[in-house]
Motif scaffolding. Sequence first.
Motif, PDB file in Angstrom:
ATOM      1  N   ASN A 279      63.765  67.420 -56.785  1.00  0.00           N
ATOM      2  CA  ASN A 279      64.002  68.697 -56.287  1.00  0.00           C
ATOM      3  C   ASN A 279      65.210  69.443 -55.543  1.00  0.00           C
ATOM      4  OD1 ASN A 279      62.326  71.170 -56.084  1.00  0.00           O
ATOM      5  ND2 ASN A 279      62.218  71.043 -53.384  1.00  0.00           N
ATOM      6  N   SER A 280      66.224  68.814 -56.437  1.00  0.00           N
ATOM      7  CA  SER A 280      67.623  69.290 -56.544  1.00  0.00           C
ATOM      8  C   SER A 280      68.914  69.763 -57.826  1.00  0.00           C
ATOM      9  CB  SER A 280      68.485  68.763 -55.556  1.00  0.00           C
ATOM     10  OG  SER A 280      70.098  69.229 -55.240  1.00  0.00           O
ATOM     11  N   PRO A 281      67.449  70.304 -58.260  1.00  0.00           N
ATOM     12  CA  PRO A 281      67.503  70.766 -59.486  1.00  0.00           C
ATOM     13  C   PRO A 281      69.430  71.075 -59.718  1.00  0.00           C
ATOM     14  CG  PRO A 281      66.889  72.284 -59.417  1.00  0.00           C
ATOM     15  CD  PRO A 281      66.071  71.529 -58.034  1.00  0.00           C
ATOM     16  N   ILE A 282      70.333  70.664 -60.905  1.00  0.00           N
ATOM     17  CA  ILE A 282      71.340  70.997 -61.193  1.00  0.00           C
ATOM     18  C   ILE A 282      71.060  71.457 -62.818  1.00  0.00           C
ATOM     19  CG2 ILE A 282      73.583  70.206 -61.879  1.00  0.00           C
ATOM     20  CD1 ILE A 282      72.395  66.986 -60.642  1.00  0.00           C
ATOM     21  N   ARG A 283      71.401  72.821 -62.263  1.00  0.00           N
ATOM     22  CA  ARG A 283      70.570  73.495 -63.963  1.00  0.00           C
ATOM     23  C   ARG A 283      72.532  73.576 -64.575  1.00  0.00           C
ATOM     24  NH1 ARG A 283      65.541  73.942 -62.840  1.00  0.00           N
ATOM     25  NH2 ARG A 283      64.973  75.571 -60.904  1.00  0.00           N
ATOM     26  N   ILE A 284      73.512  73.878 -64.592  1.00  0.00           N
ATOM     27  CA  ILE A 284      74.410  73.771 -64.829  1.00  0.00           C
ATOM     28  C   ILE A 284      74.073  72.705 -66.328  1.00  0.00           C
ATOM     29  CG2 ILE A 284      76.341  74.045 -65.785  1.00  0.00           C
ATOM     30  CD1 ILE A 284      77.404  74.891 -62.790  1.00  0.00           C
ATOM     31  N   VAL A 285      74.046  71.992 -66.057  1.00  0.00           N
ATOM     32  CA  VAL A 285      73.770  70.288 -66.448  1.00  0.00           C
ATOM     33  C   VAL A 285      72.937  70.242 -67.562  1.00  0.00           C
ATOM     34  CG1 VAL A 285      73.588  68.030 -66.874  1.00  0.00           C
ATOM     35  CG2 VAL A 285      74.492  68.483 -64.879  1.00  0.00           C
TER      36      VAL A 285
END
Length: 444
Positions: A279-285
């Motif tokens: 639950n810590s999405p890495i939106r850039i990736v």
Amino acid sequence: MRIAMIGTGYVGLVSGVCFSDFGHEVVCVDKIATKIDMLKNGQVPIYEPGLDAMLEKNVAARRLSFTTDIVEAVAGADAVFIAVGTPTRRGEGHADLTYVYAAAEEIAHALTGYAVVVVKSTVPVGTNREVKRIVEKARPGFAFDVASNPEFLREGAAIEDFMRPDRVVVGAETDRAREVMRALYRPLSLRETPMVFTTLESAELIKYAANAFLATKITFINEMADLCEKVGGDVQDVARGMGLDGRIGSKFLHAGPGYGGSCFPKDTLALARTGQQFNSPIRIVETVIEVNEKRKRSMVDRVLAALDDRVAGKKIAVFGVTFKPETDDMRDAPALAIVPALIGAGASVAIVDPHGRKEGEAMMPGASWAEDPYEAAKGASAIVVITEWNMFRGLDLRRLRGVMAGEALVDMRNVYRPDEAVAAGFAYSSIGRPAVGPLARAAE
């Protein structure tokens, strides 16, 4: 020191050979008997410059050997490296850790004394903890340690990267394990190579974070290239102006058809899935992954546009299909999206690549293969440069144009100078640079 290297794929074989060149006694293990037989006969199953000579030298010095017997290899070892594959699970994006955990189980039963079990494979956070649990369960009370030691090898420059790395990352929990790892890499201390000692989890994340950041640089400059084409800029000038900033650096700022290979596609997916899992999405990736996939498909449109969308029945010569030069690796290469699409559109595709045929022939059925660029270009309506092998840089462009039936040259790696290509008679299209010649007039 005595090392057992489990897995003779790209990472395991390069690491094992290089450790033996440090002076350690290395036994490389693989379940595939035919591969071990090849290696025993001095035949290297992958193409990596300089690897065959280094292997031969260390086998002759009796520092390097190969076997299918993991018990034989692990007995008496000071360190046992797990360097098996961690492919993406089909349809999920998560790394498949089946081979890692199976290797840990076998190692546990084969240990004869204290050793550090070193995970060299690229694995998501928590994997080293699970390896430790597997060994402890199989051998309760047995003395061992687990260490995470991710690799940072570039295909085509792997030996140099191993022998002269920017840093060595080690995740370890005990002084004893850290001392073993220091001893393994002691030859690098003469060059004052930094050794980063950290936790198991941090070491696991460092590998993924590094690859995801580099993939982001590639994707960023590709999008800047698209903007350059719209506004009349030159992406090579933009990249140079950016790269001279010491905070940014020039590496991986080369516009092209998108990243591929054995690491970036797999590792960006795995990191994105890990972020979602916790639950810590890495939106850039996540965006980088999406943009890169679209990038490959957009390259097909460039070729179609260069032929006025009339491709059926025409011959197209493709120069280079491996994901980068100086390797035979075809994994997630942009060519795997581009070539089948051109064939599907009705084109006849002739490929020339100095090391791509071994893997590429089965992966791109319907294409023909040539040994010489001029042969591939004979009668072609278009040439498409996908991989920037050196053999393509010094071609006689006038001669090349002379053997063709058409005039289109789609340079996806900006290998050629636009003015020289136009002077040779090409309708030249490159990435992120102003149009020249007939294409410039058409744009007006």
